[in-house]
Design a protein around this motif. Structure first.
Motif, PDB file in Angstrom:
ATOM      1  N   ALA A  61      -3.528   3.207  -7.407  1.00  0.00           N
ATOM      2  CA  ALA A  61      -3.092   2.683  -6.108  1.00  0.00           C
ATOM      3  C   ALA A  61      -3.884   3.309  -4.980  1.00  0.00           C
ATOM      4  O   ALA A  61      -4.249   2.646  -4.002  1.00  0.00           O
ATOM      5  CB  ALA A  61      -1.589   2.952  -5.920  1.00  0.00           C
ATOM      6  N   ARG A  62      -4.172   4.626  -5.107  1.00  0.00           N
ATOM      7  CA  ARG A  62      -4.952   5.282  -4.065  1.00  0.00           C
ATOM      8  C   ARG A  62      -6.355   4.726  -4.006  1.00  0.00           C
ATOM      9  O   ARG A  62      -6.925   4.492  -2.938  1.00  0.00           O
ATOM     10  CB  ARG A  62      -4.979   6.798  -4.305  1.00  0.00           C
ATOM     11  N   THR A  63      -6.959   4.490  -5.206  1.00  0.00           N
ATOM     12  CA  THR A  63      -8.307   3.920  -5.235  1.00  0.00           C
ATOM     13  C   THR A  63      -8.325   2.535  -4.601  1.00  0.00           C
ATOM     14  O   THR A  63      -9.185   2.209  -3.782  1.00  0.00           O
ATOM     15  CB  THR A  63      -8.807   3.842  -6.693  1.00  0.00           C
ATOM     16  N   SER A  64      -7.331   1.700  -5.004  1.00  0.00           N
ATOM     17  CA  SER A  64      -7.270   0.355  -4.426  1.00  0.00           C
ATOM     18  C   SER A  64      -6.968   0.408  -2.944  1.00  0.00           C
ATOM     19  O   SER A  64      -7.488  -0.374  -2.160  1.00  0.00           O
ATOM     20  CB  SER A  64      -6.209  -0.478  -5.149  1.00  0.00           C
ATOM     21  N   ALA A  65      -6.104   1.359  -2.561  1.00  0.00           N
ATOM     22  CA  ALA A  65      -5.784   1.493  -1.143  1.00  0.00           C
ATOM     23  C   ALA A  65      -6.998   1.928  -0.350  1.00  0.00           C
ATOM     24  O   ALA A  65      -7.249   1.458   0.759  1.00  0.00           O
ATOM     25  CB  ALA A  65      -4.638   2.502  -0.965  1.00  0.00           C
ATOM     26  N   THR A  66      -7.790   2.845  -0.952  1.00  0.00           N
ATOM     27  CA  THR A  66      -8.990   3.293  -0.244  1.00  0.00           C
ATOM     28  C   THR A  66      -9.959   2.145  -0.054  1.00  0.00           C
ATOM     29  O   THR A  66     -10.520   1.940   1.024  1.00  0.00           O
ATOM     30  CB  THR A  66      -9.655   4.433  -1.036  1.00  0.00           C
ATOM     31  N   VAL A  79      -6.595  -3.241   7.189  1.00  0.00           N
ATOM     32  CA  VAL A  79      -5.304  -2.574   7.076  1.00  0.00           C
ATOM     33  C   VAL A  79      -4.587  -3.082   5.823  1.00  0.00           C
ATOM     34  O   VAL A  79      -4.622  -4.268   5.506  1.00  0.00           O
ATOM     35  CB  VAL A  79      -4.462  -2.843   8.332  1.00  0.00           C
ATOM     36  N   ARG A  80      -3.933  -2.167   5.112  1.00  0.00           N
ATOM     37  CA  ARG A  80      -3.231  -2.550   3.884  1.00  0.00           C
ATOM     38  C   ARG A  80      -2.006  -3.382   4.232  1.00  0.00           C
ATOM     39  O   ARG A  80      -1.278  -3.072   5.174  1.00  0.00           O
ATOM     40  CB  ARG A  80      -2.820  -1.289   3.121  1.00  0.00           C
ATOM     41  N   ASP A  81      -1.793  -4.421   3.420  1.00  0.00           N
ATOM     42  CA  ASP A  81      -0.627  -5.282   3.592  1.00  0.00           C
ATOM     43  C   ASP A  81       0.543  -4.654   2.846  1.00  0.00           C
ATOM     44  O   ASP A  81       0.707  -4.846   1.635  1.00  0.00           O
ATOM     45  CB  ASP A  81      -0.927  -6.680   3.055  1.00  0.00           C
ATOM     46  N   GLU A  82       1.359  -3.887   3.566  1.00  0.00           N
ATOM     47  CA  GLU A  82       2.484  -3.192   2.948  1.00  0.00           C
ATOM     48  C   GLU A  82       3.594  -4.150   2.531  1.00  0.00           C
ATOM     49  O   GLU A  82       4.405  -3.812   1.669  1.00  0.00           O
ATOM     50  CB  GLU A  82       3.048  -2.149   3.919  1.00  0.00           C
ATOM     51  N   LYS A  83       3.650  -5.327   3.146  1.00  0.00           N
ATOM     52  CA  LYS A  83       4.731  -6.257   2.845  1.00  0.00           C
ATOM     53  C   LYS A  83       4.489  -6.990   1.534  1.00  0.00           C
ATOM     54  O   LYS A  83       5.370  -7.052   0.673  1.00  0.00           O
ATOM     55  CB  LYS A  83       4.878  -7.257   3.997  1.00  0.00           C
ATOM     56  N   PRO A 107       3.248  -3.735  -1.659  1.00  0.00           N
ATOM     57  CA  PRO A 107       3.821  -2.409  -1.373  1.00  0.00           C
ATOM     58  C   PRO A 107       3.236  -1.351  -2.288  1.00  0.00           C
ATOM     59  O   PRO A 107       2.726  -1.636  -3.375  1.00  0.00           O
ATOM     60  CB  PRO A 107       5.328  -2.623  -1.648  1.00  0.00           C
ATOM     61  N   ARG A 108       3.305  -0.125  -1.834  1.00  0.00           N
ATOM     62  CA  ARG A 108       2.790   0.981  -2.625  1.00  0.00           C
ATOM     63  C   ARG A 108       3.725   1.257  -3.806  1.00  0.00           C
ATOM     64  O   ARG A 108       4.948   1.163  -3.676  1.00  0.00           O
ATOM     65  CB  ARG A 108       2.652   2.229  -1.761  1.00  0.00           C
TER      66      ARG A 108
END
Length: 246
Positions: free
Chosen positions: A22-27, A34-38, A41-42
């Protein structure tokens, strides 16, 4: 309890790998935008489900509830054990009693040391998760500080714009003051010249009047003879004498 510890350990390892992915994909996502948290979600570290008798999952009991009721799972377990023992499918040899003693020791160890071990393993899992999330938290904190600094810089830039606008207004006021000063100087200069022309005209008029009066007096004086002057003087004296009598 041991099964719960094992499940938590497996869940912790899965959460570690999931967090890394998730961190790699988030990076990679944050690099683009900006990450789509909706919608994405993480991932959250999962917790193992409830168990009964220390190792049997709760789902197995729920499977029997709709068909046999609450006592169905226990009846099934006792009946299956009785069937295996009565048909000698499960032979009670000397290893059985060894296993029974081991089960008792394991149960005692689980009930005595299980909560402490589970608490220690949970603390270790939380520590690992905290270490893995520390970089992300620090990055978020750094980005928040950067955003705050940028907003402060924008606020200062707005202040500079107001200062520049105030300076422009000050320059315009100075230009207006200079214009009014020059306008007043022009007015005073024109008024001074008009006053000079007025005084000049009045002076010329006074000189002309004085010259005319002097010319008239001189010509009149020249026109009067000594006899006329004597007669006029006598007449004046007579008039004064007549006025004195009255």
């Amino acid at each position: 309890m041991l099964s719960r510890v094992a499940l938590r350990s497996v869940a912790g390892q899965q959460s570690v790998s999931t967090t890394l992915v998730a961190r790699t994909s988030a990076t990679s996502t944050e690099i683009v935008g900006v990450r789509d948290e909706k919608n994405f979600p993480r991932p959250v570290r999962g917790e193992p489900g409830k168990v009964r008798l220390g190792f049997i999952p709760e789902e197995w009991f729920q499977f029997f509830h709709s068909k046999t009721g609450v006592t169905g799972p226990y009846t099934f377990g006792v009946g299956l054990t009785t069937y295996l023992c009565s048909k000698e499918i499960y032979v009670m040899e000397h290893e059985y009693y060894t296993g029974l003693s081991i089960i008792l020791m394991v149960y005692y160890a689980t009930t005595r040391f299980g909560p402490k071990i589970a608490k220690w393993l949970d603390s270790e899992v939380d520590k690992v998760e905290t270490d893995l999330n520390s970089d992300r938290v620090e990055t978020l904190k750094f980005l928040e500080e950067t955003i705050a600094s940028e907003k402060d810089a924008q606020w200062r830039a707005q202040g500079q714009e107001l200062l520049v606008q105030a300076k422009k207004e000050n320059v315009l006021l100075q230009l207006e003051a200079a214009y009014r000063e020059r306008l007043m100087n022009t007015y005073q200069e024109v008024k001074r010249r008009l006053d000079f022309q007025l005084e000049k005209t009045a002076l010329e008029r006074r000189f002309e009047q004085k010259h005319l009066v002097d010319w008239v007096v001189t010509n009149v004086s020249r026109a009067i003879t000594p006899d006329q002057e004597k007669q006029t003087l006598d007449r004046c004296i007579a008039d004064l004498a007549a006025l004195a009598k009255k």
